[in-house]
Write an enzyme that holds these catalytic residues in place. Structure first.
Site, PDB file in Angstrom:
ATOM      1  N   SER A  38       0.836  -1.197   0.000  1.00  0.00           N
ATOM      2  CA  SER A  38       0.000   0.000   0.000  1.00  0.00           C
ATOM      3  C   SER A  38       0.874   1.251   0.000  1.00  0.00           C
ATOM      4  O   SER A  38       1.699   1.442  -0.885  1.00  0.00           O
ATOM      5  CB  SER A  38      -0.961  -0.042   1.185  1.00  0.00           C
ATOM      6  OG  SER A  38      -2.021   0.865   1.026  1.00  0.00           O
ATOM      7  N   ASP A 152      -5.273  -3.697  -2.491  1.00  0.00           N
ATOM      8  CA  ASP A 152      -4.304  -3.329  -1.460  1.00  0.00           C
ATOM      9  C   ASP A 152      -3.478  -4.516  -0.953  1.00  0.00           C
ATOM     10  O   ASP A 152      -4.019  -5.552  -0.578  1.00  0.00           O
ATOM     11  CB  ASP A 152      -5.064  -2.708  -0.291  1.00  0.00           C
ATOM     12  CG  ASP A 152      -4.157  -1.916   0.630  1.00  0.00           C
ATOM     13  OD1 ASP A 152      -3.313  -2.532   1.296  1.00  0.00           O
ATOM     14  OD2 ASP A 152      -4.304  -0.689   0.689  1.00  0.00           O
TER      15      ASP A 152
END
Length: 315
Positions: A38, A152
């Protein structure tokens, strides 16, 4: 020293990664490998490409209104934020560069939403790898890459230690963005109820010994212990229940993700313990407060300095 970095997920708290890297540079350490999930993927990719300073200057100049425009809210996309405008800015800073061309080995970690598996992106355009890794569930739309629907990296691997396990480094450093706030913990520990509770536990622990039992087997001792117990109960009751915070829809989602990621990180750290773990408190900033770059970068550098000083003095 030659340092390998694992940079965790956590939204805007990821600016703290920049501060950690700045501190490593100031001390003359060489970064020889980076893995990120991320926001850790974004910062790690920019550092591996030698563009982190340029990005840091740009991010530190952003106002709250500018960040809102860049996040590009949407009511029709698979996430409430498209975030393509902020990626366009990152692409402009990065240029047309592939992971294979980077001077520092780099792994961007993402999650395949179809297969349910963690994906290590170690080839192809850096900007595509970053875009896939930052797709926060329900917030930023997933990204299609090489026939896969990616989201993510923090979903399954919020602190990617495994990709740097084989890096030839003198030291591995993991930077978690889900640490507890030490100030809050200290305040909680100092409440009257907690103090009485500790004293009561310490006192009752004495009953485990035969000598203590014989000592307390008298009317006077039993009376004193009874009064002490009653006073402790009264103090705890007078403190009242801990107030429940009022959380909005996004805060509930964000806290849920934080809890899940903290549990996953504990397993990761048990399997791949780093030489040094730097923990950035969850309270450093909220996940979407990207306008607080300068402040959070400074927090990261301060935490890194403390952790590195402690490591050197007591390895």
């Amino acid at each position: 020293m030659r340092v390998a970095l694992a940079l965790g997920s956590g939204g805007a708290r990821g600016y703290a990664h920049i501060g950690v890297i700045n501190e490593l540079r100031d001390r003359g350490h060489q970064i020889v490998g980076i893995a990120g999930s991320s926001m850790g993927s974004l910062v790690g990719g920019l550092e591996a490409a030698g563009k982190l300073d340029q990005y840091s200057d740009w991010a530190s100049s952003l106002t709250q209104r500018a960040v809102l425009r860049l996040l590009d809210p949407s009511l029709t996309a698979a996430g409430v934020l498209r975030a393509e405008k902020i990626l366009d800015a990152v692409r402009e800073i990065l240029g047309d560069v592939t992971i294979e061309e980077l001077p520092i080995p780099y792994t961007s970690v993402s999650t395949d939403l179809v297969s349910g598996k963690s994906v290590w992106l170690q080839r192809g355009p850096v900007d595509e790898a970053i875009r896939a890794s930052i797709a926060i569930p329900g917030v930023i739309s997933p990204h299609e890459l090489d026939g896969r629907l990616l989201a993510d990296g923090g979903i399954l691997d919020p602190l990617p230690m495994a990709p740097i396990a084989a890096v030839n480094a003198d030291m591995t450093i993991a930077v978690s963005l889900n640490g507890d706030d030490p100030r809050s913990a200290e305040q909680e520990a100092r409440t009257t109820g907690e103090l009485w509770g500790r004293m009561w536990r310490n006192t009752t622990a004495l009953l485990d010994t035969a000598a203590a039992r014989s000592l307390l087997d008298s009317p006077t001792a039993r009376s004193m212990l009874s009064r002490f117990s009653s006073q402790a109960d009264e103090e705890i009751e007078s403190a009242g229940p801990i107030p429940i915070p009022k959380l909005g829809g996004f805060e509930v989602l964000n806290r849920t993700i934080d809890i899940a990621q903290s549990a996953l990180m504990r397993h990761t750290l048990a399997a791949y313990p780093p030489d040094l773990l730097i923990e950035v408190p969850r309270t450093a900033c909220r996940s979407l407060e990207f306008y607080r770059a300068a402040e959070v970068i400074e927090i990261g550098q301060e935490l890194a300095a403390i952790a590195l000083d402690t490591f050197v003095s007591d390895p």
